[in-house]
Each structure stands twice: as C-alpha cells, then as structure tokens.
Design an enzyme around this catalytic site. Structure first.
Site, PDB file in Angstrom:
ATOM      1  CG  HIS A 120      -1.781   1.047   1.351  1.00 24.94           C
ATOM      2  ND1 HIS A 120      -1.420   2.322   2.023  1.00 24.94           N
ATOM      3  CD2 HIS A 120      -3.270   0.959   1.293  1.00 24.94           C
ATOM      4  CE1 HIS A 120      -2.815   2.804   1.726  1.00 24.94           C
ATOM      5  NE2 HIS A 120      -3.724   2.048   1.517  1.00 24.94           N
ATOM      6  CG  ASP A 197       0.703  -2.144   6.086  1.00 30.86           C
ATOM      7  OD1 ASP A 197      -0.023  -2.485   6.657  1.00 30.86           O
ATOM      8  OD2 ASP A 197       0.466  -1.423   4.868  1.00 30.86           O
ATOM      9  CE  LYS A 223      -7.311  -0.266   6.831  1.00 31.99           C
ATOM     10  NZ  LYS A 223      -7.744   0.172   5.353  1.00 31.99           N
TER      11      LYS A 223
HETATM   12  N1  PMP Z   1      -1.719  -0.667   4.582  1.00 31.86           N
HETATM   13  C1  PMP Z   1      -2.605  -1.203   4.070  1.00 31.86           C
HETATM   14  C2  PMP Z   1      -2.283  -2.569   3.480  1.00 31.86           C
HETATM   15  C3  PMP Z   1      -3.888  -0.678   3.925  1.00 31.86           C
HETATM   16  O1  PMP Z   1      -5.033  -1.570   3.397  1.00 31.86           O
HETATM   17  C4  PMP Z   1      -4.219   0.381   4.418  1.00 31.86           C
HETATM   18  C5  PMP Z   1      -5.824   0.942   4.585  1.00 31.86           C
HETATM   19  N2  PMP Z   1      -6.413   0.944   3.143  1.00 31.86           N
HETATM   20  C6  PMP Z   1      -3.186   1.218   5.119  1.00 31.86           C
HETATM   21  C7  PMP Z   1      -1.925   0.659   5.071  1.00 31.86           C
HETATM   22  C8  PMP Z   1      -3.503   2.525   5.644  1.00 31.86           C
HETATM   23  O2  PMP Z   1      -4.299   2.629   6.523  1.00 31.86           O
HETATM   24  P1  PMP Z   1      -4.661   3.900   7.366  1.00 31.86           P
HETATM   25  O3  PMP Z   1      -5.369   4.571   6.070  1.00 31.86           O
HETATM   26  O4  PMP Z   1      -5.771   3.340   8.385  1.00 31.86           O
HETATM   27  O5  PMP Z   1      -3.597   4.770   7.788  1.00 31.86           O
END
Ligand code: PMP
Length: 405
Positions: A120, A197, A223
């Site tokens: 991500h 992550d 999440k």
């Molecule tokens: N890493 C992954 C694999 C994610 O799915 C997400 C959220 N879509 C994030 C990082 C970022 O999380 P946040 O927006 O809650 O900081």
C-alpha cells in the site's frame, strides 16, 4: 438477510439502502463498528471526558486508567513482550511515517531498502521519502507470476547488505498472505530490519508479533471493528528506543528549558500531544468484541466464504480474478473484460452493493499487473452467505447491463 449473533451487534448492517438491505463488501477500506465500540466512545464523552496523564483530579485519573488499560489489552492481543512496545498513532499511515522518520539516523547514503511490490502507498511512500532524505536506494521485491512475493528473488536481494525490508502481511488488493515468520527470519538473519504492514491482517488473522519475529508491525483500529483515528506501531523495545521522535512537544518530554529538551521514556516519547483518547477507548471495546467471539471459528467461516466467492466469481462470463489463492484473506480483486472498473462499481452501488474500485493505493502493483485499476470485494467478520448471493446476483445483472451477456 439472516441475523447471526455477530451480525446483530452491528447496527449499520440493519440499514436499508433504497429498497435493498445494505450489502457491505468494502471491509478492506474500513470495517463496521459493533454497538459496544459506539457505546464505549459515547460513554467516555458523557461520563469521564478529561485529558490523560496530566490531571491531578479524579476524572483525569479515570480517563488515564481506561486509556492505559487499552495499551495492555493491545499488548495481549498481539502478544507484545511489554506494554511500552505499543505506540498509539492515528493509524497505519502515521505509524509507518513515524517509523520511517524515526529511523533517519539508521539509514546512510547507499543503504538498501527493499519494499514489497504489493505495498500500500502507506508502506512505500514513507520509505521512498526516507531514501530521498538519506541517499539510500529503494528496491522493489519482485512478484511471481502468481502475484506472490518472489522468495527466491528476495533471497538474492538479501545477499547484498540491506538495512530494511518493508513487507505487507496481507495485500489490501489481492488478499495474498506473506509468510512473515519465515520471511522475517531470513531478513533478520541477513542483518536487515523487518517492518510489516499489518493493516489488512489484524482483522483477519491471529497476530502474535513474537511468533512472527519481525521488528516492527503497524495496524489501524478501524480495520478491526474499532474507530478511525487510532492505530498502533509495535516495535521491539531496544529498536523502538532508538527512534528519533517525529512529533515533539507536550507529553513526550522529561525536562525542557529554552536551550535543551530531554525526551521522556517509551511509549510517551513517541506520542507527543493529546492522544486520540476516545478512539483508544473505542479500540479497547473492539478488542473486547473480538475476544467475545470464537475467532478461530469466525476466521474459518470467513475463509470458506472467500473461497466460495472466488469460485462463483471465476465462473461468471468475462470475469478475471487476480492473484486468487485458497489461502488468501479478506479480499478478492477482479475485472470485467472490456469494461471500466468504476462502471462495475457504480452499477453494483445502484443495487446497494458496496465494493471498492480503483488503484486501491497500490499503483506500483497495478503497474506490475498491467492495469489502471480493478474491482475489489472484501469480507468482514459479519459477512455471510446472503452477502455473497446478493453480490453475485448484482454482478450478473451488471454484466448483462454492460455486455449484454
Ligand atoms: N496498509 C494497508 C495494507 C492498508 O490496506 C491501508 C488502508 N487501506 C493502510 C496501510 C493505511 O491505513 P490507514 O489509512 O488506516 O492509515
């Protein structure tokens, strides 16, 4: 829709969207919140709202003990060795930025940083910025043809001195799972720091940071059925202690004069300013919720649903699945031949089915797959067979509308 004891705890899932009940299949973006999370936050604001760690009065002591109790709950939840290893952040993004900034001193010009190609953007851009600041080299770990991390390629990359490897635990696009325990062992044996992550794993897999054996693990409360605005950076204590604080100011100091500041102890030295108190308390309630269900059973059921969904999707005309494996978790990525992913999403939304379409904050992965974007359907603990039936029916209608098939 049938209302299982788990599903009943989520008020939003009672909702009608137009003439249909809501079919929520965007859990990888955020999960829904059980009643007890909503109530815990409401209760804090109604009964004991006060700032933490600083009040000399009862209300603040109540808020502080509720807040710190969640740190210990999280310690147990992820099997951290010490509560000080649990650093509260606003989410995974902040956790990884805090880490990349905190490691400034550790990274020198020419150092190599390896990043998972499924990352991500939250687990890529902070490392890219660190590389730019320090003169380090950022290298993508290739994927196999099955869109899994290429272990052999990683092994070859680790033959040259490497400072840090940033991995995804579960891909937010494909749902593919990295075997962190095995990877972390190889990475640490090669002398590199292993960062994971866990944003997509925390709600779908048991997470034991000691058993995983990585150095840092980041995740978001929202999440895992908790509120937005709170997350965690876990790290091994000796390494955490060497991080340069990204934020400085109140709460994180021991002494301050106009010429010098001595930073305080962990975890507070990495938590400057008023923390997200209600959100932390809400996250505690989310852990209570997860502890109240048979998680093994719930995860097995979710896994079965995912596999059924993979099979039913693959049987539809014109549908291509990406990186679909039996051991994936949470999410499935797909496209409809010749159609734009957003068109599919809009037509599903018109039937009150919520999925996500786009690049999913993983543009390099989209490039590696030769795509501009794709559709993603993702499950949560309350997902059931009715959701799958509704989704497949709605997708059939969408296919007919778009292609005439
Ligand atoms: N890493 C992954 C694999 C994610 O799915 C997400 C959220 N879509 C994030 C990082 C970022 O999380 P946040 O927006 O809650 O900081």
């Amino acid at each position: 829709m049938s209302r299982s004891p788990i599903r009943q705890q989520f008020p939003i899932l009672n909702q009608m969207m137009g003439s249909y009940p809501l079919c929520y299949l965007d859990n990888a973006a955020t999960s829904q919140k059980p009643e007890r999370v909503i109530q815990a936050m409401d209760d804090y604001y109604r009964r004991y709202n006060a700032n933490v760690h600083r009040g000399s009065y009862q209300l603040s002591a109540t808020a502080t003990s509720a807040f710190e109790a969640v740190r210990r709950q999280l310690q147990q939840f992820i099997h951290a060795a010490h509560p000080q290893e649990v650093i509260f952040t606003r989410g995974t993004t902040e956790a990884l930025n805090l880490l990349a900034y905190g490691l400034n001193k550790h990274i020198k010009p020419g150092d190599r940083i390896l990043v998972d190609s499924t990352a991500h953007h939250a687990n890529l851009v902070p490392w890219q910025q660190l590389a730019l600041r320090s003169g380090a080299e950022l290298i993508a770990i290739p994927l196999t043809d099955e869109l899994r991390l290429d272990r052999q390629a990683l092994r070859t990359l680790l033959q040259l001195p490497t400072r840090l490897v940033a991995l995804n635990h579960v891909s937010n696009v494909l749902g593919t799972v990295n075997d962190i325990a095995a990877l972390a062992q190889e990475i640490r044996a090669a002398g590199a720091i292993c960062v994971v992550d866990g944003a997509q794993a925390i709600g779908h897999l048991p997470v034991d940071v000691q058993q995983l054996g990585c150095d840092f693990y980041a995740f978001s409360g929202h999440k895992m059925y908790g509120p937005t605005g709170v997350g965690v950076l876990w790290g091994r204590l000796p390494l955490l202690a060497t991080l340069e604080p990204m934020l400085t100011g109140g709460e994180m100091i021991k002494t301050v004069s106009f010429t010098h500041t001595e930073f305080g102890e962990l975890p507070f030295r990495l938590e400057a300013g008023t923390p997200p108190i209600a959100e932390v308390i809400g996250l505690g309630a989310a852990i209570d919720f997860l502890n109240s269900v048979d998680r093994n059973n719930a995860q097995q059921q979710e896994q079965q649903l995912l596999q059924q969904l993979q099979q039913q999707l693959a049987a539809l005309p014109g549908i291509t699945l990406y990186g679909a494996h039996a051991d994936n978790r949470g999410a499935i990525a797909f496209n409809l031949a010749g159609e734009h992913h957003q068109d599919v999403g809009i037509l599903l939304d018109q039937q009150s089915v919520a999925i996500r379409c786009g690049h999913h904050c993983a543009m390099p992965l989209m490039d590696a797959m030769g795509l501009k974007g794709c559709c993603r359907v993702s499950l949560g603990i309350y997902s059931n067979a009715d959701d799958i039936t509704r989704f497949i029916q709605a997708l059939r209608t969408t296919i007919t509308l778009l292609t005439g098939e």
